[in-house]
Design a protein around this motif. Structure first.
Motif, PDB file in Angstrom:
ATOM      1  N   GLU A 226       0.827  -1.209   0.000  1.00 52.14           N
ATOM      2  CA  GLU A 226       0.000   0.000   0.000  1.00 52.14           C
ATOM      3  C   GLU A 226       0.865   1.265   0.000  1.00 52.14           C
ATOM      4  O   GLU A 226       0.496   2.285  -0.583  1.00 52.14           O
ATOM      5  CB  GLU A 226      -0.910   0.005   1.234  1.00 52.14           C
ATOM      6  N   ILE A 227       2.006   1.178   0.648  1.00 53.45           N
ATOM      7  CA  ILE A 227       2.916   2.319   0.733  1.00 53.45           C
ATOM      8  C   ILE A 227       3.613   2.583  -0.602  1.00 53.45           C
ATOM      9  O   ILE A 227       3.884   3.742  -0.960  1.00 53.45           O
ATOM     10  CB  ILE A 227       3.963   2.081   1.848  1.00 53.45           C
ATOM     11  N   ASN A 228       3.895   1.522  -1.350  1.00 56.28           N
ATOM     12  CA  ASN A 228       4.755   1.635  -2.527  1.00 56.28           C
ATOM     13  C   ASN A 228       4.341   2.699  -3.542  1.00 56.28           C
ATOM     14  O   ASN A 228       5.197   3.457  -4.013  1.00 56.28           O
ATOM     15  CB  ASN A 228       4.886   0.271  -3.211  1.00 56.28           C
ATOM     16  N   PRO A 229       3.058   2.811  -3.931  1.00 52.79           N
ATOM     17  CA  PRO A 229       2.714   3.848  -4.913  1.00 52.79           C
ATOM     18  C   PRO A 229       3.008   5.260  -4.417  1.00 52.79           C
ATOM     19  O   PRO A 229       3.438   6.115  -5.192  1.00 52.79           O
ATOM     20  CB  PRO A 229       1.211   3.639  -5.130  1.00 52.79           C
ATOM     21  N   LEU A 230       2.797   5.502  -3.124  1.00 53.29           N
ATOM     22  CA  LEU A 230       3.120   6.808  -2.562  1.00 53.29           C
ATOM     23  C   LEU A 230       4.627   7.003  -2.489  1.00 53.29           C
ATOM     24  O   LEU A 230       5.148   8.093  -2.773  1.00 53.29           O
ATOM     25  CB  LEU A 230       2.510   6.939  -1.167  1.00 53.29           C
ATOM     26  N   LYS A 231       5.323   5.951  -2.127  1.00 49.00           N
ATOM     27  CA  LYS A 231       6.781   6.002  -2.086  1.00 49.00           C
ATOM     28  C   LYS A 231       7.359   6.303  -3.456  1.00 49.00           C
ATOM     29  O   LYS A 231       8.298   7.094  -3.607  1.00 49.00           O
ATOM     30  CB  LYS A 231       7.310   4.679  -1.541  1.00 49.00           C
ATOM     31  N   ASP A 232       6.779   5.695  -4.486  1.00 48.72           N
ATOM     32  CA  ASP A 232       7.317   5.871  -5.836  1.00 48.72           C
ATOM     33  C   ASP A 232       7.183   7.304  -6.336  1.00 48.72           C
ATOM     34  O   ASP A 232       8.092   7.827  -6.999  1.00 48.72           O
ATOM     35  CB  ASP A 232       6.613   4.917  -6.807  1.00 48.72           C
ATOM     36  N   VAL A 233       6.053   7.968  -6.025  1.00 44.92           N
ATOM     37  CA  VAL A 233       5.888   9.342  -6.525  1.00 44.92           C
ATOM     38  C   VAL A 233       6.688  10.345  -5.695  1.00 44.92           C
ATOM     39  O   VAL A 233       6.987  11.441  -6.171  1.00 44.92           O
ATOM     40  CB  VAL A 233       4.406   9.775  -6.589  1.00 44.92           C
TER      41      VAL A 233
END
Length: 314
Positions: free
Chosen positions: A246-253
């Motif tokens: 769940e964190i990954n998409p926010l981490k990526d941007v």
């Protein structure tokens, strides 16, 4: 009173007015909001996330004072010290102490990044002098292994044995050295706590057996990072992997595919503004806010995470 530095310690963003002055009411509201999350082990001011390089000594002390007043002793407040020499660092540390900090996050002088540290004794002398000069606890800020300010295993062991060093924030970003760094510190002094600062791969660094995380990312998604660490502590890898997903998409941007860069904090500030955590995404120049496709990607990630909402009232 002795403090223990463990759990999740967010490194706070600093809200600014349009004239680039500190937005004190907004900073107070933001600090208080972070403290509503169970599992927050402290609040950190004047880190890289807090745009420390752009703040004067007086502004740094004021940010710390505001946050300490909101914390009201519930958790320790840690102030980052980013200076070039011992005299200046002691002065800044004393200002942080007088503002209510119980500890400092001591960064290496940035001259070391250019010229190296000369001898390991220079590092130990620097930390000892600042600790003795201020009387504050020290959290050692460990920079990436590829920098000229990377600490050897022998230096880490020597730092761990200093009386004022109570914690180490490890940002090695080399997983082989990271694992041995942890082992070296534990062997030198088991009472020194260890916090990961690998915002861009939290789960992978948490499972190495650390005592928490000191990360700017926790100022944006504190509950998710608290929950991630709780799952790791419970040995619930499936839940931890699900939270990390769940964190990954926010981490990526925010961080892209590599290590945090100078504009990552601007991208995170925009995401926090879109989520209503901060009223404004204003950053200190020369940093610029993202535009175009980068801005759209942030908005999409925040929306998909269910965070897109009206901005919070003051």
């Amino acid at each position: 009173m002795s403090q223990v530095y463990k759990g999740i310690l967010p490194a706070l963003q600093v809200p600014f007015q349009s004239d680039l002055s500190i937005d004190e009411p907004e900073l107070r509201r933001f600090a208080s909001w972070l403290l509503t999350h169970q599992g927050i082990g402290g609040l950190v001011t004047n880190g890289h996330t807090g745009e420390v390089f752009a703040l004067t000594a007086e502004q740094r002390a004021r940010v710390t004072r505001i946050v300490a007043e909101e914390a009201k002793g519930k958790v320790p407040v840690v102030s980052g010290i980013c200076c070039e020499g011992i005299t200046e660092a002691v002065e800044h540390a004393k200002m942080a102490r007088d503002a209510g900090a119980s500890a400092i996050l001591l960064m290496p002088p940035h001259g070391w990044l250019r010229f190296g540290m000369q001898q390991p004794e220079n590092v130990v002398d620097y930390f000892r002098a600042v600790g003795e000069g201020s009387g504050l606890d020290i959290i050692v800020h460990i920079y990436p292994a590829w920098t000229r300010a990377s600490y050897s295993f022998e230096t880490l062991a020597a730092l761990a044995k200093l009386p004022h060093v109570k914690c180490m924030k490890i940002g090695t970003r080399d997983m082989n050295k990271y694992a041995r760094d942890i082992r070296t510190i534990r062997e030198a002094d088991p009472s020194v706590t260890i916090l990961t600062c690998h915002d861009e791969y939290l789960l992978a660094s948490m499972v190495q057996g650390v005592d928490g995380a000191l990360v700017g990312f926790a100022s944006f998604i504190p509950q998710k990072i608290v929950d991630l660490y709780a799952a790791v502590q419970a040995g619930d890898l499936k839940t931890a992997m699900a939270i990390q997903a769940e964190i990954n998409p926010l981490k990526d941007v925010v961080y892209g595919g590599g290590e945090p860069t100078g504009d990552a904090h601007a991208r995170m500030k925009v995401a926090m503004s879109l989520a209503g955590i901060l009223k404004s995404a204003t950053v200190q120049p020369p940093t610029r806010l993202p535009e175009g496709a980068a801005l759209q990607a942030i908005e999409t990630a925040v929306k998909n995470a269910g965070f897109l909402r009206a901005k919070a009232a003051a």
